[in-house]
Scaffold this active site. Sequence first.
Site, PDB file in Angstrom:
ATOM      1  N   GLU A 302       0.809  -1.221   0.000  1.00  0.00           N
ATOM      2  CA  GLU A 302       0.000   0.000   0.000  1.00  0.00           C
ATOM      3  C   GLU A 302       0.847   1.279   0.000  1.00  0.00           C
ATOM      4  O   GLU A 302       0.517   2.258   0.642  1.00  0.00           O
ATOM      5  CB  GLU A 302      -0.978  -0.019   1.188  1.00  0.00           C
ATOM      6  CG  GLU A 302      -1.940  -1.210   1.125  1.00  0.00           C
ATOM      7  CD  GLU A 302      -2.934  -1.254   2.266  1.00  0.00           C
ATOM      8  OE1 GLU A 302      -4.080  -1.667   2.030  1.00  0.00           O
ATOM      9  OE2 GLU A 302      -2.564  -0.879   3.391  1.00  0.00           O
ATOM     10  N   TYR A 402      -8.186 -12.879   7.449  1.00  0.00           N
ATOM     11  CA  TYR A 402      -7.861 -11.766   8.330  1.00  0.00           C
ATOM     12  C   TYR A 402      -8.759 -11.737   9.573  1.00  0.00           C
ATOM     13  O   TYR A 402      -9.926 -12.139   9.530  1.00  0.00           O
ATOM     14  CB  TYR A 402      -8.030 -10.432   7.598  1.00  0.00           C
ATOM     15  CG  TYR A 402      -6.837 -10.018   6.751  1.00  0.00           C
ATOM     16  CD1 TYR A 402      -5.851 -10.927   6.408  1.00  0.00           C
ATOM     17  CD2 TYR A 402      -6.710  -8.721   6.300  1.00  0.00           C
ATOM     18  CE1 TYR A 402      -4.763 -10.538   5.638  1.00  0.00           C
ATOM     19  CE2 TYR A 402      -5.636  -8.319   5.530  1.00  0.00           C
ATOM     20  CZ  TYR A 402      -4.663  -9.240   5.200  1.00  0.00           C
ATOM     21  OH  TYR A 402      -3.589  -8.852   4.447  1.00  0.00           O
TER      22      TYR A 402
END
Length: 656
Positions: A302, A402
């Site tokens: 990111e 996650y």
Amino acid sequence: MKVVRRTFVVVAAFLLLLATPVGVASATAPNPPPQVIPSLTNWSGGQGTVTLSTRTRILVQPRAVRVHQDALEFARELEERTGHRPRVVRGLAAARPGDLVLEVDPQRHDLGGEGYDLHIDDVVHVTGATPTGVFYGTRTILQVLATTDALPRGRTIDVPTYPERGVGVCACYIHVSMAWFERLMRDMAYLKLNQLWIEAKVKSDRYPGTVFWGYYTKDEVRRLSALARKYHITLVPEINSPGHIDPYLENYPELQLVDRYGNRQPSRLDITKPEAFDFLTGLIDEALEVWDTPYWHMGADEYMLGSAYEDYPHILEYAREKFGPDATPQDAFVDFINRVNAHVKSKGKTLRIWNDGLAGENTIPLDPDIVVEHWDGRSHILRPSQLLEAGHRVMNSSYALYLVRGGFQTDTRQLYETDWTPLRFENETLTARHPDLTGAKITMWPDNGRGHTENEVEVQAFMPLRHLALTTWGGPKPTDSYDEFVALAEAIGHAPGWENIDRQPLPAGTYAFVDVTPKGARDVPPGGDRLAPLAAEPGAAAGFVAGSSATWDLLPTSDGYYRLRSTGTDVCLTIEEGRRYLNVPLEAGAPFTLIECSTAASQKTQRWQLVPGPGGAVRLVNAVSQLPVTRGEADVAVQMPPDERTPALFTAVPLD
């Protein structure tokens, strides 16, 4: 809480017995495979059982130092399971019925580095090609003894399918307690999970401008490394870079990326600056002095989150100057990763990165020896098969696995019922196992750090951990339905020793918390009455007030903490002051105050741990900031890192 779990264990075990076919010939039928997690990859059943007794011993080879160390711990764990602690004996020749023999045989190439041969007969033999294999065989024995008093005769040669069976914990920004990490590692070992990724800041001596709370001292990192060795776990530490690096760049603005409008980006390192590379590698070198690991993870995720390379034209200029007129901004990014790779290789480490920055727009190749952890399945990102074809080892770190504090939670039921395996990535399902597909991991993120407490995260992770263990070890599904899998997991429970910590050591009631911190304690401001009780008024900072008769109602919470309510009021002790990171007040020196009591999820900062200290005293540690109550200037109660100022030590005096 323990009583409820034990009741569930009995019920679950009964249901499992009902599911076992019973026939006239049951006395001569071979034993079915014991139900463990992960399930055994094969089993040849014998007849009858073996019961461990007071005469049981654990025999190990005379010079097998590591196996002997593990055997001593195994004996303590067996005592918790059976009520008897076997004696550990060096030497294998004198085995007698009822003994356990732990043996390393390097010639057992069929077992690999982690497989084991468990042969349960008059003598129970556990053989591995390595001490780790032997250790995992003992985990199977402990799981069997969680639901039955005897071991079924039979044999398994149990070898994992995938070499990496991982868990990830982002202790980025926030501090996750050492006790929590030890419980996690103990449970991981019980499930034969072998890799722990930790993004955590090491308190730096070289770069003091990077130091603010959330860090781990170098001694704490050494302790984490020692725990990992004890539980046969490989650590993968990370400093996220060149994006998400704001925990380090706050006081180094000259290294921050600047956009076309002149705005500094505190979360992005300027990859075009040599001094930025030197800064990062300096942090890495210092961290590697204390992490015991074969790997380094640099993140690399990111970097362009929320914007695009077009906002940073100097990156393109840098790339073209270095690689020619056809170069792209992503070449500068890939080159930065390759240079970090060269640096960590010079330290004897293997580099790992996340996959989302790899869109295939680079003209220079990413070094093929970099391990890529694939989580992002957006269409423009390289697929796992493309990464494998390029020569990378690839780990499945899918978003579907996650666990996010206050956010997304993996749907373990859906994964179990749809037969998820590490072959299934976010944007591609491989048709066959590739030799460079290393395995999979679940990852825990603190996006809203106060969204859940550590104890709540443990509860949320219980079934995901067990499902991951099952799918990465590679045995068959032990039950037809997910509900039955949950029942089995509850019956097997946690590893021995996991529940030995009493997280609520005092009963509910009214107490005075009297400061008994020894005089001369490190860095505590002088003056004030050392026996002053903790006191506060609504709207004011809590403090140590001599002669005060202030008392607190100690209110246990359902997740294993307490709220401290000022007696006779409806206000509770909390930390809301100071700078926040991920919605958690982490500023050192911020005062504790009182606000209206609440059980709402948004008020997790009102929850407190009572950490036992010497002489029956306790320390008060905020469950969210993980910072203790400390005596500050003017006797104000503040939060301070415990390595910088001695936490206050209290005697809790019951008043009802």
